[in-house]
Design a protein around this motif. Sequence first.
Motif, PDB file in Angstrom:
ATOM      1  N   ILE A  69      56.599   3.559 -17.503  1.00  0.00           N
ATOM      2  CA  ILE A  69      54.963   4.024 -17.759  1.00  0.00           C
ATOM      3  C   ILE A  69      55.314   2.126 -19.186  1.00  0.00           C
ATOM      4  O   ILE A  69      56.204   1.447 -18.958  1.00  0.00           O
ATOM      5  CB  ILE A  69      55.113   4.757 -19.308  1.00  0.00           C
ATOM      6  N   THR A  70      53.816   1.566 -18.589  1.00  0.00           N
ATOM      7  CA  THR A  70      53.511   0.686 -19.660  1.00  0.00           C
ATOM      8  C   THR A  70      53.565   0.506 -21.432  1.00  0.00           C
ATOM      9  O   THR A  70      52.215   1.639 -21.601  1.00  0.00           O
ATOM     10  CB  THR A  70      52.633  -0.625 -18.838  1.00  0.00           C
ATOM     11  N   VAL A  71      54.295  -0.003 -21.665  1.00  0.00           N
ATOM     12  CA  VAL A  71      53.783  -0.196 -23.219  1.00  0.00           C
ATOM     13  C   VAL A  71      53.803  -0.956 -24.118  1.00  0.00           C
ATOM     14  O   VAL A  71      54.359  -1.750 -24.074  1.00  0.00           O
ATOM     15  CB  VAL A  71      55.356   0.603 -24.257  1.00  0.00           C
ATOM     16  N   PRO A  72      52.896  -0.941 -24.896  1.00  0.00           N
ATOM     17  CA  PRO A  72      52.429  -2.738 -25.746  1.00  0.00           C
ATOM     18  C   PRO A  72      53.709  -2.756 -26.439  1.00  0.00           C
ATOM     19  O   PRO A  72      53.950  -2.049 -27.038  1.00  0.00           O
ATOM     20  CB  PRO A  72      51.831  -2.293 -26.848  1.00  0.00           C
ATOM     21  N   VAL A  73      53.550  -4.132 -27.148  1.00  0.00           N
ATOM     22  CA  VAL A  73      55.170  -4.542 -27.414  1.00  0.00           C
ATOM     23  C   VAL A  73      54.476  -4.457 -29.072  1.00  0.00           C
ATOM     24  O   VAL A  73      53.594  -5.589 -29.648  1.00  0.00           O
ATOM     25  CB  VAL A  73      55.302  -5.448 -27.762  1.00  0.00           C
ATOM     26  N   LEU A  74      55.280  -3.889 -30.287  1.00  0.00           N
ATOM     27  CA  LEU A  74      55.146  -3.746 -31.460  1.00  0.00           C
ATOM     28  C   LEU A  74      54.878  -5.899 -32.580  1.00  0.00           C
ATOM     29  O   LEU A  74      55.814  -6.055 -32.364  1.00  0.00           O
ATOM     30  CB  LEU A  74      55.743  -2.523 -32.467  1.00  0.00           C
ATOM     31  N   ASN A  75      54.008  -6.183 -32.033  1.00  0.00           N
ATOM     32  CA  ASN A  75      53.633  -6.714 -33.850  1.00  0.00           C
ATOM     33  C   ASN A  75      53.736  -7.081 -34.883  1.00  0.00           C
ATOM     34  O   ASN A  75      52.993  -6.874 -35.620  1.00  0.00           O
ATOM     35  CB  ASN A  75      52.857  -8.075 -32.780  1.00  0.00           C
ATOM     36  N   PRO A 167      60.324  -5.158 -30.651  1.00  0.00           N
ATOM     37  CA  PRO A 167      60.826  -6.029 -30.573  1.00  0.00           C
ATOM     38  C   PRO A 167      62.275  -6.293 -30.866  1.00  0.00           C
ATOM     39  O   PRO A 167      62.385  -6.152 -32.002  1.00  0.00           O
ATOM     40  CB  PRO A 167      59.609  -7.484 -30.110  1.00  0.00           C
ATOM     41  N   ASP A 168      63.226  -7.139 -30.293  1.00  0.00           N
ATOM     42  CA  ASP A 168      63.955  -7.956 -31.267  1.00  0.00           C
ATOM     43  C   ASP A 168      63.893  -8.802 -31.454  1.00  0.00           C
ATOM     44  O   ASP A 168      64.023 -10.085 -31.664  1.00  0.00           O
ATOM     45  CB  ASP A 168      64.653  -7.822 -30.121  1.00  0.00           C
TER      46      ASP A 168
END
Length: 864
Positions: A69-75, A167-168
């Motif tokens: 699935i395509t998921v946004p990266v948490l900013n 994200p890392d």
Amino acid sequence: MVSPANLAALAVLAMLLAVPQSNARAQTKVIRRIGTDSVVVVPGDIYAAGGFHRWLLGDNYRDEWTTPITVPVLNLRSFHGGLVPTKTGGGMQAKSLRFVAPDSSEFVFRQVRKTNLFLTDQYKRTIIWYIVRDEGSASHPTGALAAAPMLGVADVLHASPQLYFMPDDPLLGEFRKEFAGILGMVEEHPSVPKKGRAFADADKIIDSEELLDAINKDSESQVDARALLTARMMDLLLGDNDRHPDQWDWARLSKKDNAPWEPIPTDRDKAFVSYEGVVLSLARLLVPSLVTFDQRYPNPTHLFANAGEFDRRLLGSLDQGVWDSVAVSLTQRITDPVIDRAVQAMPPEYAKGSREVAAKLKVRRDRLRGAANRYYHELWRVADIHGSDADDQATVVRSGEGIVDVRIQSGNQLYFVRRFKVAETKEIRIYLHGGNDRATVEGSAGRSIPVRIIGGNGTNTFTDLSTVGGKRNPTHFYDAGNVEGLKYAKDTVDEKKNLDMAFNHRFNRRPWIRAYGELIPPQTDNGSTMRFEPSVHSQRGLGIYPTIGVTRYGYGFRAVPYSTMAHADFSYGMGSGRMRVRTAFDKRFEGSDVHIPVTAHMSQFEIVQFHGFGNDVPDLRGRFYDVRQRQWQLFPAIGKSFSPVSDISLGPIVRYTKTDSLVNRFITQQRPYGFTQFGQAGLRLKMHLDSRYVSDTLKPRFLVDVTGSAYPGIWDAVDAYESADAWAAAFFTLPVAKKPVLALRAGGKKLWGSFPYFDAAFLGGSETFRTEEKQRYAGDASLYGTTELRIPLAKFPLILPLDVGAIGFVDAGRVYLNGDSPGGWHTAAGGGFWVGYLNPGTNFNVLFTNNSDRRVTTNIGFAF
């Protein structure tokens, strides 16, 4: 004996090849990155499975877990103005990470895939561990996304989660190692910061622990029961089986101190949970809360197994009319378009599965009223109503045919009003708790619901002006007058078993009760349970014989440990064709350790061989010594319990025994007293004392069992005779490495007068002398003793966490006849090993002995 849990474990042995054996990884599998803003991930690739695996452990939501699935990266820098991590939280299965935003609002990041299991570490690397881990696939990875829009339409306060990939990012600081690279959901955490915006503009938000303390204290704190009922019916619709009290926060939306607390359901990761597959269908017989999500509702008491007392406490003021009204309202508000839009909140890659979920939801919505009605009747079969520690006034009015109106107020504040009907409720219990309380019961009715009023600490004034069927003062009052010293405390034993369930139990607030001469925590006191008890045994003359048993427990007010117990089991010797049917019934009484146990059996198992009397009968074997016998027995008694496992009872016993006259049998040639038909009646005393339930295993423990019988010279008994049979065991855990246990046992039997052969003092079998066959020697007296050293050696994982240990023993025994015992003591010695699962009663033992005829013996469970 092989327990049901072990039988179930053996049944899944074939899954060794089907269950993936890799360690669970916290990080989510990333397929590719789409710029810096999105990633394509697989939420739970460990749940991938073939057809056989799926047949055993279910399809569940494996397709969703293993679909990219395509998921946004948490900013973390831009989300809600920027997030700063503050602390970790969460329950047993997954940690969460708390953040604070610039406006002081709080957010929480919850892992989508749970990486921890509720099992203890001793289960690690076992098949059970992998099965339980695999059952994470029963939870929908994004069910919470679909639940939120429907909760909004239902006007239930809730957080709206969003799916993100963590994200890392160096901004994670000390939490970077644990949370980087994880798929999770971000939602606002219900809180009221000192400065900034509060969740739902609330004036105050508390958790369920604080709420319970507040409603126990006084009447100023009350829950918006209708709003909670709306939320609970949404839980029912969504099939969420994890709504225990710790999954709720409570918001006060007004600055008024007596404003009601509004429920906020949290942690919605079990929406649409569905435990499928053959193994889970079998497990559901033992753990009914392993529900499936389908068009047909499961039993709501199973779905809400960890929240039943929570519901009974907080929804207690709502009658069936309110339940029907809420169910109808939700049925009208949760329309097909609402459901379709809700499931569209889940990833578009899940479209096919989402349509299936939507179809089930639409049918469940149409059936919601029926499911809610079923739960309503389960909850209020026995009504527990709770006052507070303030000064309360309870008014109970009986009227009509079985109508009871209950009102409770503190000062001028009326905070509980409810009408009960005899068709719905079988008993009402009103706990007024602390404070100087008053209760008045009035009215007249031809029939009415039994009412109990329990005062608690303080000065309690009770008045009963009511009549039922012409009988005055039908109400049961407890703790009248000046009362002090009643104990309210947590049940630490209950908390060790299951913390969430113990918290649920605490909402049914009851004082500790007196039983066995001491105060014990309140026990289950309503409803019933059924226990299925299969086992497998073996014995010479019977062969392998399975036993199928069932026990039903009924619970009542302050009847410990139950009100009634009814048991029946059936055994069949597969090699001999013999059978045994046993039944038992036990009636316990309110506030008393006295009880009435009754046992009865029809058995072909009691005597399977007879070699004659004496301590030196020839060591001959074969069918020549076999006995075919049927015995009917009835033993009603009056008993007194000293602990959950210690008891004494006395009562009449009636027996009728018939022994078959088979040709070419030793017993047919000898025709001992009691052959072929023998009826008798007498008196029996039984005593069982057991300290092994004490939790401190380093303390010496003991076990004493005594049976005394007396039969007068009536029926087929020519003369009176008596018997005494007793044995005692002691267990010492040695304070050295591995904690070996030294176990000692000694016992014997003595008969006076002319007794039937089947009542003889027998020696042989695991109960007396393990290296000889059962009933090898017979006399009018016997003595035996045994010493065992049990040394735990190692633990290793297989299907279950297994313990391995060594065992060494020495046995000695003899029988007497008319005071003579030619041949002296029979002795035996040996050693071996056991493999067991947590409980010594489940051990499989292999012993090597110095008996040339029985070099190797095997059995389930220790001999004592």
